[in-house]
Design a protein around this motif. Structure first.
Motif, PDB file in Angstrom:
ATOM      1  N   MET A  55       0.848  -1.181   0.000  1.00 54.33           N
ATOM      2  CA  MET A  55       0.000   0.000   0.000  1.00 54.33           C
ATOM      3  C   MET A  55       0.888   1.236   0.000  1.00 54.33           C
ATOM      4  SD  MET A  55      -3.241   0.888   0.484  1.00 54.33           S
ATOM      5  CE  MET A  55      -4.165   2.304   0.921  1.00 54.33           C
ATOM      6  N   PRO A  56       0.782   2.090  -1.009  1.00 49.02           N
ATOM      7  CA  PRO A  56       1.619   3.273  -1.040  1.00 49.02           C
ATOM      8  C   PRO A  56       1.290   4.224   0.112  1.00 49.02           C
ATOM      9  CG  PRO A  56       0.379   3.024  -3.091  1.00 49.02           C
ATOM     10  CD  PRO A  56      -0.083   1.973  -2.146  1.00 49.02           C
ATOM     11  N   THR A  57       2.280   4.991   0.487  1.00 53.44           N
ATOM     12  CA  THR A  57       2.106   6.001   1.514  1.00 53.44           C
ATOM     13  C   THR A  57       1.758   7.324   0.843  1.00 53.44           C
ATOM     14  OG1 THR A  57       3.127   6.977   3.466  1.00 53.44           O
ATOM     15  CG2 THR A  57       4.537   6.690   1.564  1.00 53.44           C
ATOM     16  N   THR A  58       1.475   8.335   1.636  1.00 52.90           N
ATOM     17  CA  THR A  58       1.240   9.659   1.063  1.00 52.90           C
ATOM     18  C   THR A  58       2.454  10.524   1.349  1.00 52.90           C
ATOM     19  OG1 THR A  58       0.148  10.399   3.084  1.00 52.90           O
ATOM     20  CG2 THR A  58      -1.266   9.522   1.344  1.00 52.90           C
ATOM     21  N   LEU A  59       2.625  11.536   0.516  1.00 52.05           N
ATOM     22  CA  LEU A  59       3.742  12.456   0.699  1.00 52.05           C
ATOM     23  C   LEU A  59       3.415  13.467   1.785  1.00 52.05           C
ATOM     24  CD1 LEU A  59       4.724  13.074  -3.018  1.00 52.05           C
ATOM     25  CD2 LEU A  59       5.992  11.778  -1.311  1.00 52.05           C
ATOM     26  N   PRO A  60       4.438  14.034   2.421  1.00 50.78           N
ATOM     27  CA  PRO A  60       4.188  14.995   3.498  1.00 50.78           C
ATOM     28  C   PRO A  60       3.601  16.309   2.990  1.00 50.78           C
ATOM     29  CG  PRO A  60       6.523  14.849   3.031  1.00 50.78           C
ATOM     30  CD  PRO A  60       5.844  13.766   2.236  1.00 50.78           C
ATOM     31  N   VAL A  61       3.859  16.651   1.744  1.00 53.46           N
ATOM     32  CA  VAL A  61       3.277  17.832   1.101  1.00 53.46           C
ATOM     33  C   VAL A  61       2.887  17.422  -0.315  1.00 53.46           C
ATOM     34  CG1 VAL A  61       4.541  19.561   2.448  1.00 53.46           C
ATOM     35  CG2 VAL A  61       5.528  18.692   0.341  1.00 53.46           C
ATOM     36  N   PRO A  62       1.803  17.975  -0.830  1.00 57.03           N
ATOM     37  CA  PRO A  62       1.411  17.611  -2.190  1.00 57.03           C
ATOM     38  C   PRO A  62       2.375  18.211  -3.215  1.00 57.03           C
ATOM     39  CG  PRO A  62      -0.118  19.232  -1.281  1.00 57.03           C
ATOM     40  CD  PRO A  62       0.844  18.874  -0.185  1.00 57.03           C
ATOM     41  N   ILE A  63       2.681  17.427  -4.249  1.00 58.43           N
ATOM     42  CA  ILE A  63       3.523  17.909  -5.335  1.00 58.43           C
ATOM     43  C   ILE A  63       2.837  17.584  -6.654  1.00 58.43           C
ATOM     44  CG2 ILE A  63       5.698  17.688  -4.068  1.00 58.43           C
ATOM     45  CD1 ILE A  63       6.222  15.094  -5.718  1.00 58.43           C
ATOM     46  N   GLU A  64       3.290  18.263  -7.698  1.00 63.58           N
ATOM     47  CA  GLU A  64       2.860  17.923  -9.043  1.00 63.58           C
ATOM     48  C   GLU A  64       4.119  17.680  -9.857  1.00 63.58           C
ATOM     49  OE1 GLU A  64       2.132  22.167 -11.195  1.00 63.58           O
ATOM     50  OE2 GLU A  64       0.540  21.514  -9.834  1.00 63.58           O
ATOM     51  N   PHE A  65       3.988  16.881 -10.903  1.00 61.83           N
ATOM     52  CA  PHE A  65       5.136  16.535 -11.740  1.00 61.83           C
ATOM     53  C   PHE A  65       4.630  16.010 -13.073  1.00 61.83           C
ATOM     54  CE2 PHE A  65       4.062  13.011  -8.949  1.00 61.83           C
ATOM     55  CZ  PHE A  65       3.861  11.974  -9.847  1.00 61.83           C
ATOM     56  N   ARG A  66       5.541  15.897 -14.008  1.00 61.19           N
ATOM     57  CA  ARG A  66       5.238  15.353 -15.323  1.00 61.19           C
ATOM     58  C   ARG A  66       6.161  14.168 -15.585  1.00 61.19           C
ATOM     59  NH1 ARG A  66       6.676  19.390 -17.757  1.00 61.19           N
ATOM     60  NH2 ARG A  66       8.528  18.607 -18.760  1.00 61.19           N
ATOM     61  N   LEU A  67       5.565  13.001 -15.859  1.00 61.97           N
ATOM     62  CA  LEU A  67       6.373  11.820 -16.164  1.00 61.97           C
ATOM     63  C   LEU A  67       7.013  11.978 -17.541  1.00 61.97           C
ATOM     64  CD1 LEU A  67       4.256   8.735 -15.046  1.00 61.97           C
ATOM     65  CD2 LEU A  67       6.420   9.535 -14.095  1.00 61.97           C
ATOM     66  N   PRO A  68       8.214  11.420 -17.711  1.00 56.43           N
ATOM     67  CA  PRO A  68       8.831  11.442 -19.037  1.00 56.43           C
ATOM     68  C   PRO A  68       7.965  10.654 -20.028  1.00 56.43           C
ATOM     69  CG  PRO A  68      10.436  10.809 -17.354  1.00 56.43           C
ATOM     70  CD  PRO A  68       9.086  10.820 -16.708  1.00 56.43           C
ATOM     71  N   GLU A  69       8.043  11.035 -21.283  1.00 56.22           N
ATOM     72  CA  GLU A  69       7.266  10.373 -22.324  1.00 56.22           C
ATOM     73  C   GLU A  69       7.555   8.869 -22.333  1.00 56.22           C
ATOM     74  OE1 GLU A  69       6.791  10.556 -27.127  1.00 56.22           O
ATOM     75  OE2 GLU A  69       7.258  12.408 -26.054  1.00 56.22           O
ATOM     76  N   GLY A  70       6.477   8.079 -22.357  1.00 58.00           N
ATOM     77  CA  GLY A  70       6.602   6.629 -22.415  1.00 58.00           C
ATOM     78  C   GLY A  70       6.611   5.940 -21.059  1.00 58.00           C
ATOM     79  N   TRP A  71       7.002   6.640 -20.000  1.00 55.66           N
ATOM     80  CA  TRP A  71       7.011   6.040 -18.661  1.00 55.66           C
ATOM     81  C   TRP A  71       5.568   5.844 -18.208  1.00 55.66           C
ATOM     82  CZ3 TRP A  71      11.315   5.101 -15.311  1.00 55.66           C
ATOM     83  CH2 TRP A  71      12.563   5.370 -15.896  1.00 55.66           C
ATOM     84  N   LEU A  72       5.333   4.772 -17.451  1.00 54.84           N
ATOM     85  CA  LEU A  72       3.980   4.423 -17.018  1.00 54.84           C
ATOM     86  C   LEU A  72       3.896   4.349 -15.502  1.00 54.84           C
ATOM     87  CD1 LEU A  72       3.596   1.465 -19.524  1.00 54.84           C
ATOM     88  CD2 LEU A  72       2.610   3.760 -19.769  1.00 54.84           C
ATOM     89  N   PRO A  73       2.807   4.859 -14.917  1.00 57.33           N
ATOM     90  CA  PRO A  73       2.643   4.680 -13.473  1.00 57.33           C
ATOM     91  C   PRO A  73       2.603   3.190 -13.145  1.00 57.33           C
ATOM     92  CG  PRO A  73       1.054   6.266 -14.324  1.00 57.33           C
ATOM     93  CD  PRO A  73       1.711   5.621 -15.521  1.00 57.33           C
TER      94      PRO A  73
END
Length: 165
Positions: A1-19
């Motif tokens: 089960m993933p944890t949550t981050l201490p502060v919210p962030i936003e980001f952009r994955l590199p092209e082709g990378w998948l969650p």
């Protein structure tokens, strides 16, 4: 089960990378993981994000040292290849590159992990600093190929203040 981050962030994955699907990543401290579309020698390069609120006075170098020790608990030949403090006094950061040997999916792999540690101010309590760790893990052979994509990813990371344009 993933944890949550201490502060919210936003980001952009590199092209082709998948969650990554949560069941693919069993690291309890990881809040987010992404995988490269092309494995190398049976190992899939990945990007992970985790973080927390370090105790007052703890430096990024001390946090990075602790990370090296944690890696030594399950990997062999862990070596700090490079470490550098970057950023500014208001927005300190640290980068480090580790090389190590580990077993994944029943096979031994020579791996490289590039880590970036960031201190971000907690928007709800400006006296608290949150630490975010961004990590790229890849085979030694594939690391240089995916490093630029990881660097682009790191440059896209920003605090998420909830505002949308």
């Amino acid at each position: 089960m993933p944890t949550t981050l201490p502060v919210p962030i936003e980001f952009r994955l590199p092209e082709g990378w998948l969650p990554a699907r949560p069941e693919e990543f069993q690291e309890p401290e990881v809040a987010f993981a992404a995988v490269h579309p092309r494995p190398d020698a049976g190992f899939t390069a990945n990007i992970t994000i985790d973080g927390g609120f370090p105790k007052d006075g703890v430096s990024l170098a001390e946090i990075a040292d602790a990370s090296v020790e944690q890696l030594r608990a399950f990997a062999e030949s862990v070596e700090v290849v490079h470490r550098r403090e970057v950023g500014s006094e208001d927005a300190p950061a640290l980068t480090q590159r580790l090389s190590f040997s580990a077993v994944a999916d029943g096979a031994r792999h020579e791996l490289v992990q590039s880590q970036v540690y960031l201190f971000l101010v907690d928007t709800e309590d400006p006296h608290k600093r949150a630490m975010i760790r961004l990590a790229l893990t890849a085979t030694t052979a594939q690391h240089d190929e995916v490093l630029e994509q990881f660097q682009d990813f790191v440059r896209s990371v920003r605090p998420d203040n909830g505002a949308r344009s």
